[in-house]
Design an enzyme around this catalytic site. Structure first.
Site, PDB file in Angstrom:
ATOM      1  CE1 TYR A  55      -4.392  -0.088  -0.230  1.00  0.00           C
ATOM      2  CE2 TYR A  55      -4.069  -1.878   1.543  1.00  0.00           C
ATOM      3  CZ  TYR A  55      -5.054  -1.190   0.354  1.00  0.00           C
ATOM      4  OH  TYR A  55      -6.253  -1.536   0.314  1.00  0.00           O
ATOM      5  CD  GLU A  57      -3.569   4.130   0.631  1.00  0.00           C
ATOM      6  OE1 GLU A  57      -2.821   3.589   1.030  1.00  0.00           O
ATOM      7  OE2 GLU A  57      -4.680   3.588   1.088  1.00  0.00           O
ATOM      8  CG  ASP A 201      -8.008  10.450 -23.765  1.00  0.00           C
ATOM      9  OD1 ASP A 201      -6.902   9.889 -23.752  1.00  0.00           O
ATOM     10  OD2 ASP A 201      -8.974   9.997 -23.484  1.00  0.00           O
ATOM     11  CB  THR A 228      -4.261   4.043 -21.443  1.00  0.00           C
ATOM     12  OG1 THR A 228      -4.254   4.174 -22.794  1.00  0.00           O
ATOM     13  CG2 THR A 228      -5.622   4.354 -20.941  1.00  0.00           C
ATOM     14  CE  LYS A 231      -6.539   2.283 -25.211  1.00  0.00           C
ATOM     15  NZ  LYS A 231      -6.961   2.858 -24.048  1.00  0.00           N
ATOM     16  NE  ARG A 237      -6.266  -3.521 -19.202  1.00  0.00           N
ATOM     17  CZ  ARG A 237      -6.308  -3.493 -20.571  1.00  0.00           C
ATOM     18  NH1 ARG A 237      -5.639  -4.514 -21.258  1.00  0.00           N
ATOM     19  NH2 ARG A 237      -7.245  -2.954 -21.223  1.00  0.00           N
TER      20      ARG A 237
END
Ligand code: DSN
Length: 421
Positions: A55, A57, A201, A228, A231, A237
C-alpha cells in the site's frame, strides 16, 4: 526461482486452463484491435511481482504508510521518465486506467455543471468524453463537436463557433476511434480565445508520440495530456496525467485522495520500465513502423474496395464501414474475422444509424502486429486475408484456407514473452 505457474496449476486447474487458453489465443491469432498490444516480458515480471503487496497512498516522500523506500524510488523513476519522454513539466503515474485518469482531470480542474467541449462518441470520442451513458456525462455539461460530413476532418470553424457560444472551461481533443493525426495548435488557439484549459487524451497514440512518430500536444502548449499505458506504449494497464507545473498540485490531489486510494505499485514499477524502453532508438523505429504498417493495411483494404472512414489513415488505426461496403454489420464482420483468427472490434461510425452492439463498422490497428515484427508486406497479406474472409459468404472451405494462412504467419512471428508451444 519459484515457479508460479506450477503453483497455480496445482491450486486452481480451472483458472490455469483459462490462462493457457488465452495464451494459445494470443499465440495463434493476430491481434488487430487498435487499443491492444503485447507487453514486454519485463512488464509481465513486474506485474506479477511483490510490488503488488504494498500500500502506498500518497506520493514519493509523502506517504501514509511506512516501508516506501523502493516504491518511492520506482514512482520517482516513472514520473521523471514520463516528463522526459513527453516533454511535460509534471507527471502523475497513479491513475488505475484510462477512465479514472480522465475523471481525475475533470474533477481536478472544472466544477460539476461546468461546460466541457469534446468530440461526439460516434465520431471518435471516448465514453469519458461526455457520453450521456457515462457518469461524467451526467456530472458535467458536455457540448459535443463532430467531424465533417464528407472527409471526416476536424472542423475547427465549427469548434470555434461552439466554443464562443458555450464558453467551455475545458477544450478536449484526442480520440478513441479516429484514424487521423491531430493538429493541436488550432485547439490551443480556440481555447485561449475563450479562456478555456486544453486537454488532449492521447491514450491511443501515446506510444506513437513517445516514439516521435506523431505530434506531441505538450509541444503545442497544451495544459494537460492524458494517456493510457497499455496501448501503443506497450506497458501495463494504467494511466498517466502529464501537465504544466501550475496544475500539478490540483491534479495530484484529484487522483489521490480525490478519486483513488492506494496506487497499484506493481503497475507503477512496470510503467517506469516501459518509459525507459520507450526512450530508445528501437522504440522510435517501432512507432514509425506502426504507422507504415497501418498505411499499407489501409491501402490494401482500399484496393479490395473497402469503405474506410475518413478515406484512409494517418495514425495506427483504420475504421471500416462494413455496412456500406458489404451490407454486413460490424458484429457480423467481427465474427467472420474471428473465424480466421483475426481479432478486431465492432465499431460505431459517425452518426451511425445502427445500435452499438450491431454497429455499421469495425475498427482495427497495427500496434500489436508490429510488436510481433510484421512489416508492410505482411500487412498486404493480412489485408487480403481480411477482405477475402469478409467476402467469403461464410464458406467454411474458404475460411479454413485463410485460417491456415494466418496460422503460418503467427508461427513465423511469435508473441514476445510467450514461449512457443
Ligand atoms: N477501450 C479502449 C479502446 O478500445 O479504445 C478505450 O477505452
Amino acid at each position: 526461482m519459484t515457479n508460479y505457474r506450477d503453483i497455480l496449476k496445482s491450486t486452481d486447474p480451472d483458472v490455469f486452463a483459462n490462462l493457457c487458453g488465452e495464451e494459445d489465443r494470443q499465440r495463434d491469432g493476430l491481434e488487430l484491435i487498435p487499443s491492444e498490444n503485447y507487453t514486454y516480458p519485463e512488464v509481465l515480471a513486474l506485474l506479477g511481482s511483490v510490488f503488488t503487496n504494498k500500500y502506498s497512498e500518497g506520493y514519493p516522500g509523502r506517504r501514509y504508510y511506512g516501508g516506501q523506500e523502493f516504491t518511492d524510488a520506482v514512482e520517482r523513476l516513472a514520473r521523471e521518465r514520463a516528463c522526459k519522454v513527453f516533454r511535460a513539466e509534471h507527471a502523475n503515474v497513479q491513475p488505475l486506467s484510462g477512465s479514472p485518469m480522465n475523471q481525475a482531470v475533470y474533477l481536478g480542474v472544472v466544477d460539476p455543471g461546468d461546460t466541457i467541449l469534446a468530440m461526439d462518441l460516434s465520431h471518435g470520442g471516448h465514453l469519458t468524453h461526455g457520453s450521456p451513458v457515462s457518469h461524467m456525462g451526467k456530472l458535467f455539461n458536455f457540448v459535443r463537436y463532430k467531424t465533417t460530413h464528407n472527409q471526416g476532418a476536424i472542423d475547427m470553424d465549427e469548434i470555434r463557433r461552439l466554443a464562443k457560444e458555450h464558453n467551455p472551461k475545458l477544450v478536449l481533443c484526442g480520440y478513441t476511434s479516429y484514424p487521423r493525426d491531430i493538429d493541436y495548435a488550432p485547439f490551443k488557439e480556440v481555447a485561449d480565445e475563450v479562456g478555456a484549459l486544453t486537454m488532449a487524451d492521447v491514450s491511443h497514440v501515446g506510444g506513437l508520440i513517445a516514439g516521435g512518430a506523431l505530434e506531441n500536444p505538450m509541444d503545442a502548449g497544451f495544459d494537460i495530456m492524458t494517456t493510457t499505458t497499455h496501448k501503443s506504449l506497450r506497458g501495463p494497464r494504467g494511466g498517466m496525467i502529464l501537465c504544466k507545473k501550475k496544475y500539478a498540485k490540483k491534479l495530484d490531489a484529484s487522483v489521490f485522495p480525490g478519486l483513488q486510494g492506494g496506487p497499484h505499485m506493481n503497475a507503477v514499477a512496470a510503467i517506469a520500465v516501459t518509459l525507459k524502453l520507450a526512450d530508445t532508438v528501437e522504440f522510435r523505429d517501432y512507432a514509425q513502423q506502426v504507422l507504415q504498417n497501418a498505411t499499407a493495411l489501409a491501402n490494401t483494404l482500399i484496393a479490395h474496395g473497402a469503405h474506410l472512414v475518413t478515406g484512409g489513415t494517418s495514425n495506427h488505426m483504420i475504421v471500416i464501414n462494413t455496412k456500406t461496403w458489404l451490407d454486413m454489420d460490424g458484429r457480423q464482420a467481427e465474427e467472420m474475422l474471428d473465424r480466421v483468427l483475426l481479432t478486431t472490434n465492432k465499431q460505431i461510425t459517425p452518426d451511425d444509424p445502427l445500435p452499438p452492439l450491431r454497429p455499421s463498422g469495425i475498427r482495427l490497428g497495427t500496434p500489436a502486429v508490429t510488436t510481433r515484427g510484421m512489416k508492410e508486406e505482411h500487412m498486404v497479406e493480412v489485408g487480403t486475408i481480411m477482405a477475402e474472409a469478409l467476402q467469403s459468404g461464410g464458406d467454411e472451405t474458404k475460411l479454413s484456407a485463410l485460417r491456415s494462412k494466418v496460422k503460418q504467419m503467427t508461427e513465423q512471428f511469435p508473441v514476445p514473452g510467450l514461449e512457443p508451444r
